[in-house]
Design an enzyme around this catalytic site. Sequence first.
Site, PDB file in Angstrom:
ATOM      1  N   CYS A  56      -9.781  -5.988   2.775  1.00 26.63           N
ATOM      2  CA  CYS A  56      -9.462  -7.383   2.459  1.00 26.63           C
ATOM      3  C   CYS A  56     -10.734  -8.235   2.483  1.00 26.63           C
ATOM      4  O   CYS A  56     -11.567  -8.119   1.593  1.00 26.63           O
ATOM      5  CB  CYS A  56      -8.403  -7.915   3.416  1.00 26.63           C
ATOM      6  N   HIS A  84      -4.219  -3.633   2.658  1.00 26.08           N
ATOM      7  CA  HIS A  84      -4.379  -3.227   4.062  1.00 26.08           C
ATOM      8  C   HIS A  84      -3.791  -1.835   4.264  1.00 26.08           C
ATOM      9  O   HIS A  84      -2.610  -1.690   4.611  1.00 26.08           O
ATOM     10  CB  HIS A  84      -3.679  -4.227   4.988  1.00 26.08           C
ATOM     11  N   GLU A 100      -4.070   0.185   6.624  1.00 23.87           N
ATOM     12  CA  GLU A 100      -3.700   0.503   8.008  1.00 23.87           C
ATOM     13  C   GLU A 100      -2.211   0.332   8.270  1.00 23.87           C
ATOM     14  O   GLU A 100      -1.639   0.965   9.169  1.00 23.87           O
ATOM     15  CB  GLU A 100      -4.494  -0.349   9.005  1.00 23.87           C
TER      16      GLU A 100
END
Length: 541
Positions: free
Chosen positions: A400, A476, A478
């Site tokens: 990001c 993202h 994750e």
Amino acid sequence: MMKYILVTGGVISGIGKGIIASSVGTILKSCGLHVTAIKIDPYINIDAGTFSPYEHGEVFVLDDGGEVDLDLGNYERFLDIRLTRDNNLTTGKIYQSVINKERRGDYLGKTVQVVPHITDAIQEWVVKQAKVPVDDDDVEPQVCVIELGGTVGDIESMPFIEAFRQFQFKVKRENFCNIHVSLIPQPSATGEQKTKPTQNSVRELRGLGLSPDLIMCRCSTALENSVKEKISMFCHVEPEQVICVHDVSSIYRVPLLLEDQGVVSYLSRRLNMPIETRPRRMLTKWKEMSDRSDRLLEHCSIALVGKYTKFSDSYASVIKALEHSALAISHKLEVKYIDSAYLEPCTLQEEPVKYHEAWQKLCSSDGILVPGGFGVRGTEGKIHAINWARKQKKPFLGVCLGMQLAVCEFARNVLGWADANSTEFDPESKYPVVIDMPEHNPGQMGGTMRLGKRRTIFKTSNSVLHHPYFIGVQYHPEFTSRPIKPSPPYLGLLLAAAGKLQSCLQKGCRLSPRDTYSDRSGSSTPDSEISELKLPSISSE
């Protein structure tokens, strides 16, 4: 009938209710049950989207774009399910819903009160959301684990406690149980495990109309038998209903800890659930993963360069994604937290010790990660870190804001555009290499970004993330990482940092576990998915 398991907490907040709720769901799912989860946060905010990371930690983002409490990230990672924004219930959402009904005239002129209108709305929300499928097979869940945030006695949570006091009679006793998580302090002066805080907490819970079926005791060391018997006596439960949840080497050992103490067999009897008696391969693999984590010898260090580094929960999913990837390549992870502001030249003048310590951490790391963030503070320090990673060919992953600043750094130092910047930080930049997305509304806070799961289409068939590993992504990754299915960009970073990326690619190792990002990602048959990530050739080098 749906089975509801309410997880409450006592004594203090932050003692691990989220991990315990996730672990209970995990061991039930390993028995072949379909499990969903709901997190209740008593704060008045509509959602977690506008929180500072220092308030409640990371804001977790769901597939539907919901900005929610980080505990929902734990539910998704442990249970490998896909939740929606309505799985996070807040006081703000409930009151907003009730007030909207009142304005529409739904209450036919009656006085709108906490009881029954707010408490009824809470119960209706839970019943409705518990039925929403969270696995890709669209099967309605059989068990709903509900975590009530905060501690018993908080004024904010009183309407929710009252709602569940009523709820237990509506759904009948065989369909509802309460797990109470409490702290057993052990003062260093005496070393004695103290039960009084737990006794008081259970007494207060009973006074509010809920009786715990299981008391899960958080403690630093295993509970002594005498302590367990004392809790049993004064809290009006059998000794088998007192569960010890002591500190362990990894949070992924908690489901095994609960399983070893007979939690599944107790819940099966208490809730009359059809539990399969066959060996559970999912828990076997979970144990293998935990054992392997404890035996790791090789180390890999990643510098996390951010602005919220004083509170590790600010980057909870990032850390978990790194841990999953490190485990996949059989390395013990060391995260070096670096406040990006300390990397800036002005710190050299004001606080030279912090400046040199920060650069020493950065230069001694095997890889560098710049996660997402907001605001101009520390951005120049991040750009300095990115510049060093690019020039030294250090494995780098920018997520990001990290990706955006990598674009700015390249434009400044390779293309020669000295003024290159993001319009977020410098609207008057001569070279605005990063601009606001069309749907972004800077005049309003909350839910203004491009949120949720979206498919990325590669226009070429030979795209590959390779060494030197200098990668930036706007999304993202994750948020989709799982203990047994690590996120590919993070796995690539760890492979590169450990010096194994090239050999892995040469062997034709596929970094993307099957269905991790596809629409079929939330499997309801964990046994069939557990062995999909096969990386023995990497760990054997």
